[in-house]
Each structure stands twice: as C-alpha cells, then as structure tokens.
Design a protein around this motif. Sequence first.
Motif, PDB file in Angstrom:
ATOM      1  N   SER A  27       0.829  -1.201   0.000  1.00 17.64           N
ATOM      2  CA  SER A  27       0.000   0.000   0.000  1.00 17.64           C
ATOM      3  C   SER A  27       0.868   1.258   0.000  1.00 17.64           C
ATOM      4  N   LYS A  28       1.942   1.219   0.783  1.00 20.49           N
ATOM      5  CA  LYS A  28       2.859   2.357   0.821  1.00 20.49           C
ATOM      6  C   LYS A  28       3.556   2.534  -0.519  1.00 20.49           C
ATOM      7  N   CYS A  29       3.892   1.418  -1.186  1.00 17.43           N
ATOM      8  CA  CYS A  29       4.527   1.482  -2.506  1.00 17.43           C
ATOM      9  C   CYS A  29       3.605   2.172  -3.512  1.00 17.43           C
ATOM     10  N   LYS A  30       2.323   1.844  -3.453  1.00 21.30           N
ATOM     11  CA  LYS A  30       1.352   2.470  -4.357  1.00 21.30           C
ATOM     12  C   LYS A  30       1.260   3.970  -4.098  1.00 21.30           C
ATOM     13  N   ASP A  31       1.227   4.351  -2.820  1.00 18.71           N
ATOM     14  CA  ASP A  31       1.142   5.770  -2.470  1.00 18.71           C
ATOM     15  C   ASP A  31       2.387   6.517  -2.945  1.00 18.71           C
ATOM     16  N   ILE A  86      12.732  18.101  -5.377  1.00 19.09           N
ATOM     17  CA  ILE A  86      13.852  17.171  -5.579  1.00 19.09           C
ATOM     18  C   ILE A  86      14.135  16.407  -4.297  1.00 19.09           C
ATOM     19  N   PHE A  87      14.210  17.152  -3.197  1.00 22.18           N
ATOM     20  CA  PHE A  87      14.513  16.528  -1.908  1.00 22.18           C
ATOM     21  C   PHE A  87      13.428  15.542  -1.502  1.00 22.18           C
ATOM     22  N   ARG A  88      12.182  15.931  -1.703  1.00 20.33           N
ATOM     23  CA  ARG A  88      11.065  15.032  -1.382  1.00 20.33           C
ATOM     24  C   ARG A  88      11.117  13.782  -2.246  1.00 20.33           C
ATOM     25  N   TYR A  89      11.428  13.945  -3.522  1.00 20.66           N
ATOM     26  CA  TYR A  89      11.524  12.813  -4.446  1.00 20.66           C
ATOM     27  C   TYR A  89      12.617  11.836  -3.992  1.00 20.66           C
ATOM     28  N   ILE A  90      13.747  12.379  -3.572  1.00 25.42           N
ATOM     29  CA  ILE A  90      14.859  11.540  -3.097  1.00 25.42           C
ATOM     30  C   ILE A  90      14.459  10.785  -1.834  1.00 25.42           C
ATOM     31  N   LEU A  91      13.813  11.471  -0.899  1.00 33.81           N
ATOM     32  CA  LEU A  91      13.419  10.853   0.366  1.00 33.81           C
ATOM     33  C   LEU A  91      12.453   9.684   0.160  1.00 33.81           C
ATOM     34  N   ILE A  92      11.388   9.919  -0.599  1.00 30.37           N
ATOM     35  CA  ILE A  92      10.364   8.887  -0.740  1.00 30.37           C
ATOM     36  C   ILE A  92      10.875   7.713  -1.570  1.00 30.37           C
ATOM     37  N   ASN A  94      14.046   6.698  -1.664  1.00 32.48           N
ATOM     38  CA  ASN A  94      14.926   5.925  -0.795  1.00 32.48           C
ATOM     39  C   ASN A  94      14.101   5.015   0.100  1.00 32.48           C
ATOM     40  N   HIS A  95      12.986   5.559   0.610  1.00 36.23           N
ATOM     41  CA  HIS A  95      12.082   4.755   1.442  1.00 36.23           C
ATOM     42  C   HIS A  95      11.477   3.616   0.625  1.00 36.23           C
ATOM     43  N   LYS A  96      11.135   3.911  -0.628  1.00 39.13           N
ATOM     44  CA  LYS A  96      10.588   2.885  -1.501  1.00 39.13           C
ATOM     45  C   LYS A  96      11.603   1.775  -1.752  1.00 39.13           C
ATOM     46  N   GLY A  97      12.884   2.166  -1.897  1.00 43.26           N
ATOM     47  CA  GLY A  97      13.941   1.176  -2.095  1.00 43.26           C
ATOM     48  C   GLY A  97      14.066   0.238  -0.906  1.00 43.26           C
ATOM     49  N   GLU A  98      13.925   0.795   0.306  1.00 46.20           N
ATOM     50  CA  GLU A  98      13.974  -0.034   1.513  1.00 46.20           C
ATOM     51  C   GLU A  98      12.788  -1.004   1.551  1.00 46.20           C
ATOM     52  N   ILE A  99      11.624  -0.505   1.173  1.00 40.49           N
ATOM     53  CA  ILE A  99      10.427  -1.355   1.154  1.00 40.49           C
ATOM     54  C   ILE A  99      10.596  -2.490   0.152  1.00 40.49           C
ATOM     55  N   GLU A 100      11.100  -2.166  -1.036  1.00 47.14           N
ATOM     56  CA  GLU A 100      11.283  -3.192  -2.071  1.00 47.14           C
ATOM     57  C   GLU A 100      12.292  -4.242  -1.638  1.00 47.14           C
ATOM     58  N   ARG A 101      13.319  -3.824  -0.900  1.00 47.26           N
ATOM     59  CA  ARG A 101      14.314  -4.793  -0.425  1.00 47.26           C
ATOM     60  C   ARG A 101      13.695  -5.740   0.593  1.00 47.26           C
ATOM     61  N   ILE A 102      12.825  -5.213   1.452  1.00 51.42           N
ATOM     62  CA  ILE A 102      12.129  -6.067   2.424  1.00 51.42           C
ATOM     63  C   ILE A 102      11.207  -7.046   1.702  1.00 51.42           C
TER      64      ILE A 102
END
Length: 221
Positions: A27-31, A86-92, A94-102
Amino acid sequence: MKNEEIRDIIAKNDDDKMSFYLSTLLSKCKDIEKENNFIALLMIILILLFYSTNFAQLESLQIGPLSVKDVNSVKVFIPLVFSFLIFRYILINNHKGEIERIIKNFTKEFFNYEDMKIDINTQIDDFTRTILPISNYAEISHLTTKGISKFGCFGSILILPLTLIVLIPFFLEYIWIKDYLNDFPKFNFFQKASIILSIWINIVSIYYIIHRAIISYKENV
C-alpha cells in the motif's frame, strides 16, 4: 537494515502478521508511486512556468483564483520550490527502495523463491516485480536485467538517456541559482532568503544521496 536482519524478523513472526505487513508495504509502494508521478508533473509545470516568462515576456499570470502581477519577482522563488520537490523525491524513493528490499526478502523466505541470476541487493526478480505496483522506470530498467538478449547490451544503451534524466533537476537548479547569484545584491530580503534556502536544500539532497549510498554499501558488504 541488513538482509539477514530482515529474514530473521520474517522467521520470528507467523504468516498472519507477515501477510498484514506485506499488505501495508504494498500500500505504501502504491502511495509513493502516485506521489512520484505528482512530483514529476509539478516539476514539468515549474520548468515550463520558469522559461515561459522569458519567451512570452509575461507581465502577469493568472492561475485559478491566484493572480500574479509581477511575474519576475515571483520567478526567483521557483528554484526553492523545485529544490524541495527534488529533496522530497529523493526521500520517498529511498524509502521505496527499503520497502522493495524487504519485499524481495519476503518473497524469498515466504514463497521459497530465489532467482540466482540476479543480485537481490540491486535488482528485482520477476516474481517480486509482479507483486509490486507498476513503475514505469522499473519496467523500462528491467530491459537491462532480463537474461541474455540476442541484441546484447543494446537494452542498456537504449535506456541510458533515461538514467541521465535524473540529473536534469540538479542541472537546472545549478543554472537557475547561478544566474540569480550574479544579481544577488538587487534582490530583497525574501528573494535572497529563497536563493540561500535553495542552495541549502540542494546541498542536503546531495549529502543525503551520498550518505544513504554509503550506508547501503556497508549493509550489503
């Protein structure tokens, strides 16, 4: 978090808990994907707005109920908004990358599936990719990881410009801020503050990228 730590958490929890957790992650990935598209749209609008004032020589601008009479005085604030995007794009992402790794570790442990042809730290296998929300960039970048193509490395060469596109926002920020720094004494307090904040946010963004890259490298060594 290291892959071993993720797998240890998965092993210590029952299927119901992990299914709920997986649903939350998806759900977070979709958001995040929706926000990515929204940020990209806002960036395009800001770029068009910035340069349209030069070519069209606009004296005023009407955006819905908002009316801007002196476009050039407002134009100086565009780099600030753009740098925040740009900063917001980088933050989210990076968070998405962590989610995908999990999720990749989840599919490996929960479904007992592992594609030995790819690196779990940098690539997404086909099984996990079908679980994740569709991402345009992820689908296109998949051309470089899908086995051996009869066209060789043509896929990698073909999408190279797309990889370079991620640098365009920083390049634009550099051009915009550089021009404004030349006229810095002419601006009022708020315009000067906007330029300084833009520089600061861009520096933080670059530092964040480097910092996260170092942490990711140490976790996967």
